[in-house]
Motif scaffolding. Structure first.
Motif, mmCIF file in Angstrom:
data_model
loop_
_atom_site.group_PDB
_atom_site.id
_atom_site.type_symbol
_atom_site.label_atom_id
_atom_site.label_comp_id
_atom_site.label_asym_id
_atom_site.label_seq_id
_atom_site.Cartn_x
_atom_site.Cartn_y
_atom_site.Cartn_z
ATOM 1 N N VAL A 43 0.555 -1.944 -0.014
ATOM 2 C CA VAL A 43 0.386 0.215 0.294
ATOM 3 C C VAL A 43 0.867 1.078 0.152
ATOM 4 O O VAL A 43 1.616 1.499 1.006
ATOM 5 C CB VAL A 43 -0.664 0.007 1.112
ATOM 6 N N PRO A 44 1.152 2.069 -1.065
ATOM 7 C CA PRO A 44 1.223 3.388 -1.191
ATOM 8 C C PRO A 44 0.728 4.153 -0.122
ATOM 9 O O PRO A 44 0.031 4.504 0.392
ATOM 10 C CB PRO A 44 1.698 4.138 -2.455
ATOM 11 N N LEU A 45 2.279 4.642 0.922
ATOM 12 C CA LEU A 45 2.252 6.171 1.613
ATOM 13 C C LEU A 45 2.265 7.448 1.416
ATOM 14 O O LEU A 45 1.651 7.884 1.217
ATOM 15 C CB LEU A 45 2.449 5.200 3.329
ATOM 16 N N ALA A 46 3.738 7.297 0.793
ATOM 17 C CA ALA A 46 4.241 8.920 0.436
ATOM 18 C C ALA A 46 5.191 8.644 -0.384
ATOM 19 O O ALA A 46 5.696 7.372 -0.347
ATOM 20 C CB ALA A 46 4.265 9.341 1.733
ATOM 21 N N GLN A 47 6.037 9.631 -1.004
ATOM 22 C CA GLN A 47 6.809 10.012 -1.253
ATOM 23 C C GLN A 47 7.909 11.059 -0.911
ATOM 24 O O GLN A 47 7.235 12.160 -1.044
ATOM 25 C CB GLN A 47 7.200 9.810 -3.210
ATOM 26 N N LEU A 63 12.389 9.211 -1.671
ATOM 27 C CA LEU A 63 12.600 8.018 -1.703
ATOM 28 C C LEU A 63 10.670 7.178 -1.032
ATOM 29 O O LEU A 63 9.748 8.014 -0.509
ATOM 30 C CB LEU A 63 12.840 7.865 0.323
ATOM 31 N N ARG A 64 10.373 6.342 -1.484
ATOM 32 C CA ARG A 64 9.195 5.177 -1.835
ATOM 33 C C ARG A 64 8.954 5.163 -0.113
ATOM 34 O O ARG A 64 9.771 4.345 0.280
ATOM 35 C CB ARG A 64 9.200 4.517 -2.619
ATOM 36 N N MET A 65 7.219 4.757 0.163
ATOM 37 C CA MET A 65 7.133 4.199 1.465
ATOM 38 C C MET A 65 5.737 3.728 1.323
ATOM 39 O O MET A 65 5.288 3.922 0.757
ATOM 40 C CB MET A 65 7.067 5.445 2.423
ATOM 41 N N LEU A 66 6.178 2.467 1.765
ATOM 42 C CA LEU A 66 4.856 1.415 1.349
ATOM 43 C C LEU A 66 4.432 0.566 2.698
ATOM 44 O O LEU A 66 5.592 0.485 3.598
ATOM 45 C CB LEU A 66 4.981 0.753 0.378
ATOM 46 N N LEU A 67 3.336 0.428 3.103
ATOM 47 C CA LEU A 67 3.416 -0.511 4.141
ATOM 48 C C LEU A 67 2.566 -1.715 3.239
ATOM 49 O O LEU A 67 2.008 -2.149 2.531
ATOM 50 C CB LEU A 67 1.904 -0.630 4.088
ATOM 51 N N VAL A 68 3.886 -3.351 3.789
ATOM 52 C CA VAL A 68 3.858 -3.922 3.355
ATOM 53 C C VAL A 68 3.428 -5.802 4.149
ATOM 54 O O VAL A 68 3.422 -5.745 5.522
ATOM 55 C CB VAL A 68 5.358 -4.425 2.980
#
Length: 296
Positions: free
Chosen positions: A157-161, A264-269
């Motif tokens: 789930v993409p959270l932010a960049q 920097l991508r941040m995702l919830l996995v």
């Protein structure tokens, strides 16, 4: 039809063996075999072809797989809809990359405690490659990473960049006024970034590929990078949220003439199936909080 039989079928199909499914479901291969035997008796068809080296879906098994996934997802959604968050208890293992520790984590934990006071959070902070491995070995319920985990078993789930910036102590940054000046400083100062095999590390290598003699120092700790930067050592590629306060206070300065860096991508996995409903509920809350905090 017993959903435990479908769950065993689903994980054998996804993981490729009875023993792997047994480990995932915390039972024995013999128990998994019995569930599949009963499932095949109920359906009147064989769902797996087995030999000494591999397990493969039969044609009926291939048709059954999407239905099994839908039924397991519906079961989880049903449990989630009727359970009271304040009454939930248990332990949730959450992995985060260090940039989350320095930005969103206090707010995430505060809101988690308010909504789920009976849930204990086991927190693991590490690099993206290490947290990926912890997810694959079933040691984490979810993780906030800088990259997806390969394969169909995980949902991202993409959270932010977060923009990545070149930053340094003001005494070093003041000497850099153009691209040539940036390269000249790199002849005297090392570049600090995240550990090897992270997306940020590979992007720094790409950005500086044509700079002769550049020294790239991977650090396992953002706190350590900050400490040496503030002490007047080196140049670093850092997430803007992590260094925002130091830039605003003048303790660090951005170097805008360096080569462009990828954000920097941040995702919830998290795993796609086999989750306890409370894990899904906590993951949804974490995603909502992080997405809200990422707004300008």
């Amino acid at each position: 039809m017993n959903l435990r039989f479908l769950e065993a079928f689903y994980w054998i199909a996804k993981l490729g063996s009875f023993s792997a499914a047994a480990a995932r479901l915390h039972t024995t291969p013999a128990a998994i075999s019995e569930r599949i035997r009963t499932l095949e008796e109920d359906l009147g068809v064989r769902v797996f072809e087995r030999d000494s080296r591999r397990v493969a879906l039969t044609a009926p098994g291939q048709r059954l797989l999407p239905y099994a996934e839908q039924m397991l997802s519906l079961r989880d959604a049903m449990k989630k809809s009727v359970q009271d968050g304040s009454a939930q208890t248990g332990i949730i293992s959450l992995g985060v990359i260090e940039s989350v520790v320095h930005t969103w984590l206090p707010d995430v934990l505060r809101e988690l405690t308010e909504v789920y006071p009976g849930i204990t959070v086991e927190l693991y902070s590490d690099s993206t490659p290490r947290l990926k491995e912890e997810l694959r070995t079933d040691h984490l319920d979810m993780a906030i990473l800088a990259d997806e985990v390969d394969g169909e078993l995980y949902e991202s789930v993409p959270l932010a960049q977060d923009p990545m910036l070149w930053v340094a102590h003001p005494a070093i940054a003041a000497a850099v006024t153009d691209a040539k000046g940036f390269e000249a400083v790199l002849a005297r100062q090392p570049v600090m970034t995240f550990v090897r095999d992270t997306p940020a590390y590979h992007d720094v290598r790409r950005a500086l590929a044509n700079v002769i003699g550049v020294r790239i120092n991977p650090f396992s700790s953002i706190a350590a990078i900050n400490a040496v930067l503030l002490g007047g050592y080196g140049i670093a590629a850092m997430p803007s949220r992590v260094v925002g306060a130091a830039l605003a206070e003048g303790r660090l300065r951005e170097i805008p003439c360096g080569p462009r860096l990828a954000p920097l991508r941040m995702l919830l996995v998290r795993p796609r199936a086999g989750r306890e409903p409370v894990v899904d509920a906590v993951a949804d809350l974490v995603a909502r909080v992080c997405t809200r905090l990422a707004q300008p």
